[in-house]
Design a protein around this motif. Structure first.
Motif, PDB file in Angstrom:
ATOM      1  N   SER A 292       0.819  -1.214   0.000  1.00  0.00           N
ATOM      2  CA  SER A 292       0.000   0.000   0.000  1.00  0.00           C
ATOM      3  C   SER A 292       0.855   1.268   0.000  1.00  0.00           C
ATOM      4  N   LYS A 293       0.202   2.387  -0.283  1.00  0.00           N
ATOM      5  CA  LYS A 293       0.880   3.694  -0.250  1.00  0.00           C
ATOM      6  C   LYS A 293       1.392   4.001   1.146  1.00  0.00           C
ATOM      7  N   GLN A 294       0.601   3.623   2.149  1.00  0.00           N
ATOM      8  CA  GLN A 294       1.003   3.872   3.537  1.00  0.00           C
ATOM      9  C   GLN A 294       2.262   3.093   3.897  1.00  0.00           C
ATOM     10  N   GLU A 295       2.364   1.865   3.357  1.00  0.00           N
ATOM     11  CA  GLU A 295       3.577   1.079   3.593  1.00  0.00           C
ATOM     12  C   GLU A 295       4.776   1.732   2.918  1.00  0.00           C
ATOM     13  N   GLY A 296       4.549   2.309   1.741  1.00  0.00           N
ATOM     14  CA  GLY A 296       5.609   3.036   1.042  1.00  0.00           C
ATOM     15  C   GLY A 296       6.091   4.223   1.867  1.00  0.00           C
ATOM     16  N   ALA A 297       5.139   4.950   2.461  1.00  0.00           N
ATOM     17  CA  ALA A 297       5.484   6.095   3.314  1.00  0.00           C
ATOM     18  C   ALA A 297       6.209   5.629   4.578  1.00  0.00           C
ATOM     19  N   LEU A 298       5.752   4.503   5.133  1.00  0.00           N
ATOM     20  CA  LEU A 298       6.393   3.929   6.317  1.00  0.00           C
ATOM     21  C   LEU A 298       7.823   3.503   5.995  1.00  0.00           C
ATOM     22  N   LEU A 299       8.007   2.917   4.828  1.00  0.00           N
ATOM     23  CA  LEU A 299       9.340   2.516   4.372  1.00  0.00           C
ATOM     24  C   LEU A 299      10.251   3.739   4.259  1.00  0.00           C
ATOM     25  N   PHE A 300       9.707   4.828   3.731  1.00  0.00           N
ATOM     26  CA  PHE A 300      10.469   6.075   3.603  1.00  0.00           C
ATOM     27  C   PHE A 300      10.910   6.586   4.978  1.00  0.00           C
ATOM     28  N   VAL A 301      10.008   6.515   5.962  1.00  0.00           N
ATOM     29  CA  VAL A 301      10.345   6.931   7.335  1.00  0.00           C
ATOM     30  C   VAL A 301      11.465   6.060   7.896  1.00  0.00           C
ATOM     31  N   TYR A 302      11.400   4.750   7.650  1.00  0.00           N
ATOM     32  CA  TYR A 302      12.446   3.846   8.142  1.00  0.00           C
ATOM     33  C   TYR A 302      13.783   4.100   7.447  1.00  0.00           C
ATOM     34  N   ILE A 303      13.755   4.447   6.160  1.00  0.00           N
ATOM     35  CA  ILE A 303      14.985   4.780   5.434  1.00  0.00           C
ATOM     36  C   ILE A 303      15.600   6.055   6.007  1.00  0.00           C
ATOM     37  N   LEU A 304      14.758   7.043   6.295  1.00  0.00           N
ATOM     38  CA  LEU A 304      15.238   8.274   6.936  1.00  0.00           C
ATOM     39  C   LEU A 304      15.849   7.976   8.304  1.00  0.00           C
ATOM     40  N   HIS A 305      15.218   7.052   9.028  1.00  0.00           N
ATOM     41  CA  HIS A 305      15.719   6.644  10.352  1.00  0.00           C
ATOM     42  C   HIS A 305      17.123   6.053  10.234  1.00  0.00           C
ATOM     43  N   VAL A 306      17.319   5.197   9.236  1.00  0.00           N
ATOM     44  CA  VAL A 306      18.637   4.598   8.993  1.00  0.00           C
ATOM     45  C   VAL A 306      19.660   5.693   8.680  1.00  0.00           C
ATOM     46  N   PHE A 307      19.262   6.641   7.847  1.00  0.00           N
ATOM     47  CA  PHE A 307      20.145   7.740   7.459  1.00  0.00           C
ATOM     48  C   PHE A 307      20.537   8.593   8.667  1.00  0.00           C
ATOM     49  N   VAL A 308      19.558   8.911   9.530  1.00  0.00           N
ATOM     50  CA  VAL A 308      19.799   9.697  10.746  1.00  0.00           C
ATOM     51  C   VAL A 308      20.764   8.949  11.680  1.00  0.00           C
ATOM     52  N   CYS A 309      20.559   7.643  11.828  1.00  0.00           N
ATOM     53  CA  CYS A 309      21.435   6.819  12.671  1.00  0.00           C
ATOM     54  C   CYS A 309      22.833   6.680  12.072  1.00  0.00           C
ATOM     55  N   PHE A 310      22.899   6.615  10.751  1.00  0.00           N
ATOM     56  CA  PHE A 310      24.180   6.493  10.047  1.00  0.00           C
ATOM     57  C   PHE A 310      25.056   7.730  10.301  1.00  0.00           C
ATOM     58  N   ILE A 311      24.456   8.909  10.229  1.00  0.00           N
ATOM     59  CA  ILE A 311      25.200  10.151  10.486  1.00  0.00           C
ATOM     60  C   ILE A 311      25.713  10.171  11.929  1.00  0.00           C
ATOM     61  N   ALA A 312      24.842   9.764  12.877  1.00  0.00           N
ATOM     62  CA  ALA A 312      25.243   9.721  14.294  1.00  0.00           C
ATOM     63  C   ALA A 312      26.398   8.746  14.501  1.00  0.00           C
ATOM     64  N   LEU A 313      26.310   7.591  13.850  1.00  0.00           N
ATOM     65  CA  LEU A 313      27.360   6.579  13.966  1.00  0.00           C
ATOM     66  C   LEU A 313      28.694   7.119  13.464  1.00  0.00           C
ATOM     67  N   PHE A 314      28.663   7.794  12.324  1.00  0.00           N
ATOM     68  CA  PHE A 314      29.899   8.349  11.761  1.00  0.00           C
ATOM     69  C   PHE A 314      30.471   9.452  12.650  1.00  0.00           C
ATOM     70  N   GLU A 315      29.601  10.295  13.183  1.00  0.00           N
ATOM     71  CA  GLU A 315      30.088  11.367  14.052  1.00  0.00           C
ATOM     72  C   GLU A 315      30.766  10.797  15.294  1.00  0.00           C
ATOM     73  N   VAL A 316      30.155   9.767  15.873  1.00  0.00           N
ATOM     74  CA  VAL A 316      30.732   9.128  17.060  1.00  0.00           C
ATOM     75  C   VAL A 316      32.071   8.480  16.722  1.00  0.00           C
ATOM     76  N   GLN A 317      32.149   7.838  15.549  1.00  0.00           N
ATOM     77  CA  GLN A 317      33.411   7.217  15.123  1.00  0.00           C
ATOM     78  C   GLN A 317      34.498   8.267  14.908  1.00  0.00           C
ATOM     79  N   PHE A 318      34.138   9.387  14.310  1.00  0.00           N
ATOM     80  CA  PHE A 318      35.097  10.483  14.106  1.00  0.00           C
ATOM     81  C   PHE A 318      35.596  11.027  15.443  1.00  0.00           C
TER      82      PHE A 318
END
Length: 199
Positions: free
Chosen positions: A105-131
């Protein structure tokens, strides 16, 4: 000081709403087998995440590795739900029905987008902590000032989408209900035949 403590409490409180919201969504969307299967899978993932959060937080910088890797699991559940229920279809007629009547469904597509953004937000935090760990930077402003508010917004967006997903009407599920009615009628017919044969 008081303001930062209050904000932290707000972020933590909102961070824990996913589990009860998923429970509500499961109850509301129970008649839809597609919604029920997605909510059940997300509930399992969220329950493990909630149970592990205090332990993972104790890992200090390892916490950011954990949340990054675990956030990928949410994407997997949404994208691979049909494969998951296919593997379980041999042992569950419910999973077989979901597999045969699966749709995205469209809602699942939107939910997937939110989860992808979540991964991206966590990825930046992970890199900052590693730096920071490798002395590339002296402080981590993203983790201290941006990370929690972004996760909070994504958590609220997830809650709204999950509830929207649970309350929508799904025509395909009418077919599933008809299929179940046919199965019941067939069982009743076979039972009547068996009963007549005995007499």
């Amino acid at each position: 000081m008081f303001e930062s403590i209050s904000l932290k409490a707000v972020y933590q409180s909102i961070g824990y709403i996913s589990l009860p919201v998923l429970c509500i969504a499961l109850i509301v969307g129970w008649k839809s087998i597609n919604t029920r299967s997605l909510m059940t899978l997300l509930l399992v993932v969220e329950a493990v995440d909630t149970a592990m959060v205090d332990t993972a937080y104790g890992w200090r910088n390892g916490y950011y590795i954990w949340i990054f890797l675990y956030s990928l699991l949410y994407i997997y559940v949404v994208l691979a739900r049909r494969l998951i229920v296919k593997k379980l279809s041999n042992i569950s007629s419910f999973c077989k029905d979901v597999y045969e009547n699966y749709y995205f469904s469209k809602q699942e597509g939107a939910l997937l987008f939110v989860y992808i953004l979540h991964v991206f937000v966590c990825f930046i935090a992970l890199f900052e902590v590693q730096f920071f760990q490798h002395y590339v930077i002296d402080t981590f402003p993203y983790v201290l000032h941006v990370f929690s508010p972004l996760l909070t917004l994504l958590c609220l967006a997830e809650a709204l989408l999950v509830l929207k997903l649970a309350t929508r009407t799904v025509p395909v599920d009418e077919h599933v209900m008809a299929l179940k009615a046919c199965r019941k009628a067939e069982k009743k017919r076979l039972k009547n035949i068996a009963h007549k044969d005995k007499h």
